[in-house]
Design a protein around this motif. Structure first.
Motif, PDB file in Angstrom:
ATOM      1  N   ALA A 110       0.853  -1.194   0.000  1.00 27.90           N
ATOM      2  CA  ALA A 110       0.000   0.000   0.000  1.00 27.90           C
ATOM      3  C   ALA A 110       0.887   1.242   0.000  1.00 27.90           C
ATOM      4  N   PHE A 111       0.319   2.364  -0.414  1.00 29.03           N
ATOM      5  CA  PHE A 111       1.147   3.555  -0.649  1.00 29.03           C
ATOM      6  C   PHE A 111       1.786   4.096   0.617  1.00 29.03           C
ATOM      7  N   LYS A 112       1.259   3.740   1.771  1.00 31.42           N
ATOM      8  CA  LYS A 112       1.807   4.298   3.006  1.00 31.42           C
ATOM      9  C   LYS A 112       3.274   3.901   3.214  1.00 31.42           C
ATOM     10  N   ASP A 113       3.694   2.818   2.577  1.00 33.89           N
ATOM     11  CA  ASP A 113       5.100   2.416   2.668  1.00 33.89           C
ATOM     12  C   ASP A 113       6.048   3.498   2.139  1.00 33.89           C
ATOM     13  N   PRO A 255      -7.062   9.061  -4.409  1.00 33.78           N
ATOM     14  CA  PRO A 255      -7.967   8.445  -3.414  1.00 33.78           C
ATOM     15  C   PRO A 255      -7.701   9.085  -2.050  1.00 33.78           C
ATOM     16  N   THR A 256      -8.723   9.646  -1.441  1.00 30.65           N
ATOM     17  CA  THR A 256      -8.485  10.504  -0.280  1.00 30.65           C
ATOM     18  C   THR A 256      -9.263  10.072   0.956  1.00 30.65           C
ATOM     19  N   GLY A 257      -8.525   9.983   2.069  1.00 32.51           N
ATOM     20  CA  GLY A 257      -9.142   9.675   3.363  1.00 32.51           C
ATOM     21  C   GLY A 257      -8.801  10.771   4.345  1.00 32.51           C
ATOM     22  N   GLY A 260      -3.819  13.289   3.493  1.00 30.13           N
ATOM     23  CA  GLY A 260      -2.372  13.446   3.509  1.00 30.13           C
ATOM     24  C   GLY A 260      -1.794  13.375   2.103  1.00 30.13           C
ATOM     25  N   ASP A 261      -2.238  12.386   1.360  1.00 32.84           N
ATOM     26  CA  ASP A 261      -1.710  12.145   0.030  1.00 32.84           C
ATOM     27  C   ASP A 261      -2.039  13.318  -0.895  1.00 32.84           C
ATOM     28  N   LEU A 262      -3.281  13.715  -0.918  1.00 34.27           N
ATOM     29  CA  LEU A 262      -3.687  14.829  -1.776  1.00 34.27           C
ATOM     30  C   LEU A 262      -2.993  16.127  -1.349  1.00 34.27           C
ATOM     31  N   PRO A 308     -11.955   0.583   2.674  1.00 36.68           N
ATOM     32  CA  PRO A 308     -11.993   0.925   4.096  1.00 36.68           C
ATOM     33  C   PRO A 308     -10.943   1.949   4.516  1.00 36.68           C
ATOM     34  N   SER A 309      -9.840   2.068   3.785  1.00 42.87           N
ATOM     35  CA  SER A 309      -8.820   3.045   4.196  1.00 42.87           C
ATOM     36  C   SER A 309      -9.277   4.480   3.948  1.00 42.87           C
ATOM     37  N   MET A 310     -10.422   4.629   3.314  1.00 46.50           N
ATOM     38  CA  MET A 310     -10.977   5.978   3.136  1.00 46.50           C
ATOM     39  C   MET A 310     -12.276   6.138   3.923  1.00 46.50           C
TER      40      MET A 310
HETATM   41  C1  LIG Z   1      -4.450   5.536   3.664  1.00 45.91           C
HETATM   42  C2  LIG Z   1      -4.969   5.164   2.315  1.00 45.91           C
HETATM   43  C3  LIG Z   1      -5.654   6.099   1.502  1.00 45.91           C
HETATM   44  C4  LIG Z   1      -5.974   7.513   1.963  1.00 45.91           C
HETATM   45  O1  LIG Z   1      -4.833   8.317   2.050  1.00 45.91           O
HETATM   46  P1  LIG Z   1      -4.883   9.688   2.891  1.00 45.91           P
HETATM   47  O2  LIG Z   1      -3.506  10.206   2.861  1.00 45.91           O
HETATM   48  O3  LIG Z   1      -5.344   9.291   4.264  1.00 45.91           O
HETATM   49  O4  LIG Z   1      -5.861  10.578   2.219  1.00 45.91           O
HETATM   50  C5  LIG Z   1      -6.061   5.700   0.239  1.00 45.91           C
HETATM   51  N1  LIG Z   1      -5.835   4.433  -0.196  1.00 45.91           N
HETATM   52  C6  LIG Z   1      -5.195   3.513   0.556  1.00 45.91           C
HETATM   53  C7  LIG Z   1      -5.007   2.143   0.015  1.00 45.91           C
HETATM   54  C8  LIG Z   1      -4.745   3.846   1.829  1.00 45.91           C
HETATM   55  O5  LIG Z   1      -4.107   2.913   2.577  1.00 45.91           O
END
Ligand SMILES: *Cc1c(COP(=O)(O)O)cnc(C)c1O
Length: 485
Positions: A110-113, A255-257, A260-262, A308-310
């Motif tokens: 996942a992108f958090k890495d 994709p935004t939750g 942070g990414d956006l 679910p991550s969003m």
């Molecule tokens: C955390 C996550 C997001 C959301 O990213 P934010 O930086 O919280 O907006 C989207 N997709 C995946 C797979 C994630 O793990």
């Protein structure tokens, strides 16, 4: 470079202090005191750099002189050596006007890495510099915990404890956390929900004596390193796609939750990357979409979705955007956040809404549309999207294609969310790394969902480790391991 709080209540701090502070001491979020401006000449010079070298150029603007360049370079190289793709975050063409930026080639898919591999090494470096052990405590509903553990496992000078709600994370996410055998990792499955886990964390961080005794640090997405590390791939993707598409106008769909990414993309734009549009893509939890379209930021009822991550109600990085929206006016931001705490929502006047809509376009993608997009994209291109990425692709499509190219951020590998893939009527084979998890022994410890119970476990786990001799021993061992291989 110094860092200041969005609420203006702290004296400016340097990079190291900012990393350790996490949340600003006045309750605000840390932001750089100025944003470096990059000329088009600089961008052209950087075009040919590898992902690692591009990160070095960008990240060193924010670390200033606090980390020597050679050390930073080594840290960055080490962080991205764990990725399975030589380009780290490659782009892939799906059609003439749609590309994917694959951010899921790191250890947990996942992108958090991308950010947490680097943050792990930054923490370890700071531990060595300051001669103290860093204790990380976090709660996770899935991706963040696995990724944070992967970022610090086996690193000298760092311990991590992650709480997660027992039986409420996906099987793959649970395995990614519990099959890690490193001594510096403790997983606690609590007998409760994610909200219970978060409440316990808040209580423990609120216990000042406990927090100071163990130097507790957070890993959630408010840490400024996580944002800064994510800026690189906007530049990288822009370079790769314009190589193929000449001077095409480039939009990003994200994709935004927690935003942070956006927000990293927003900063890239403010630093001079010519981004035509930023598309905020989310699922049925649409607080940010309503904010962009109507100017009101108000949490609504939680909706369970395939992404679910969003599934979040309050976006923890939102306050950082308010800071820039209001021209770095900390009084204004503090006022709005006070309003938000008091009444549970906030409004921006219609004059300011224009500016918000100039910064972002926003789409909420319904559950059915998410699955349809996965199915349709697979039929048209043979590419299997994960449900988060599918929201970004659907949102990009909803924008129409006025002679430009959209880069959708692919934030997870579909194997992490097989449930949604099956519901879309598709089948996939798992990457060998994920398949192998099912054969590893799990180290799972259960705990009641109370802060007393968790504090007791932490005392055992962190216990002796606060002493300097222990740290020296770990550093020596780490050094030896590095030399021997
Ligand atoms: C955390 C996550 C997001 C959301 O990213 P934010 O930086 O919280 O907006 C989207 N997709 C995946 C797979 C994630 O793990």
């Amino acid at each position: 470079m110094k860092y200041v709080s969005t609420r203006g209540g702290i004296a400016p701090v340097g990079f190291t202090e900012g990393v350790l502070m996490g949340l600003a001491d006045d309750g605000g979020l840390l932001v750089p005191d100025h944003l470096p401006q990059l000329s088009s000449d600089t961008l052209e010079r950087w075009r040919g750099l590898s992902y690692q070298d591009l990160t070095l150029e960008l990240f060193s603007l924010f670390t200033g002189d606090e980390i020597p360049r050679s050390e930073l370079k080594a840290m960055i190289n080490e962080s991205y050596a764990t990725f399975r793709h030589p380009e780290v975050t490659p782009v892939r063409r799906l059609s003439d006007d749609l590309y994917l930026l694959e951010l899921f080639h790191g250890p947990t898919f996942a992108f958090k890495d991308v950010a947490l591999q680097l943050l792990g090494n930054v923490y370890s470096y700071i531990s060595q510099q300051t001669g103290s052990i860093i204790h990380i405590l976090g709660a996770t509903s899935g991706d963040t915990g696995a990724s944070a553990i992967a970022g610090v496992r086996g690193k000298p000078g760092v311990r991590i404890c992650i709480l997660y709600p027992e039986g409420r994370v996906s099987k793959v996410q649970e395995l990614q956390m519990t099959t890690i055998a490193d001594e510096n990792v403790l997983n606690l499955a609590i007998d409760g929900t994610f909200d219970d886990a978060q409440r316990i964390i808040k209580e423990l961080f609120g216990d000042v004596a406990f927090k100071q005794r163990y130097h507790l640090r957070a890993i959630n997405s408010i840490n400024i390193v996580r944002i800064l590390a994510q800026i690189t791939y906007y530049f990288y993707a822009y370079f790769r796609v314009t190589e193929q598409q000449g001077s095409a106008k480039i939009a990003f769909s994200v994709p935004t939750g927690n935003f942070g990414d956006l927000f990293a993309g927003y900063l890239a734009g403010r630093m001079g990357l010519p981004i035509e549009r930023l598309i905020l893509a989310t699922n049925e939890n649409d607080i940010l979409v309503r904010f962009v379209q109507e100017g009101e930021y108000r949490p609504a009822a939680f909706r369970g979705t395939y992404s679910p991550s969003m599934d979040i109600q309050v976006a923890s990085n939102f306050e950082r955007y308010l800071y820039y929206l209001y021209g770095e006016d900390v009084g204004k931001v503090s006022g709005l956040m006070t309003e938000f705490r008091a009444q549970g929502f906030l409004n921006v006047p219609s004059a300011d809404q224009e500016r918000v809509r100039a910064d972002f376009e926003a789409h909420s993608v319904q559950n059915d549309a998410c699955l349809d997009t996965i199915r349709q994209t697979y039929q048209d291109t043979g590419y299997l999207l994960d449900p988060h990425t599918a929201c970004a692709v659907a949102a990009a499509g909803a924008q129409g294609t006025e002679a430009g190219v959209t880069i959708a951020l692919a934030t997870a590998h579909p194997a992490k969310f097989n449930e949604a893939i099956l519901l879309a009527g598709l089948e996939q084979s798992f990457p060998p790394e994920i398949g192998a998890l099912f054969n590893l022994p799990q180290r799972q410890q259960l705990s009641p969902a109370t802060s007393e119970a968790i504090a007791g476990r932490l005392r055992e786990f962190f216990g002796a480790a606060t002493d300097a001799a222990q740290l020296r021993e770990e550093l020596l061992l780490g050094e030896r391991n590095r030399v021997s291989g």
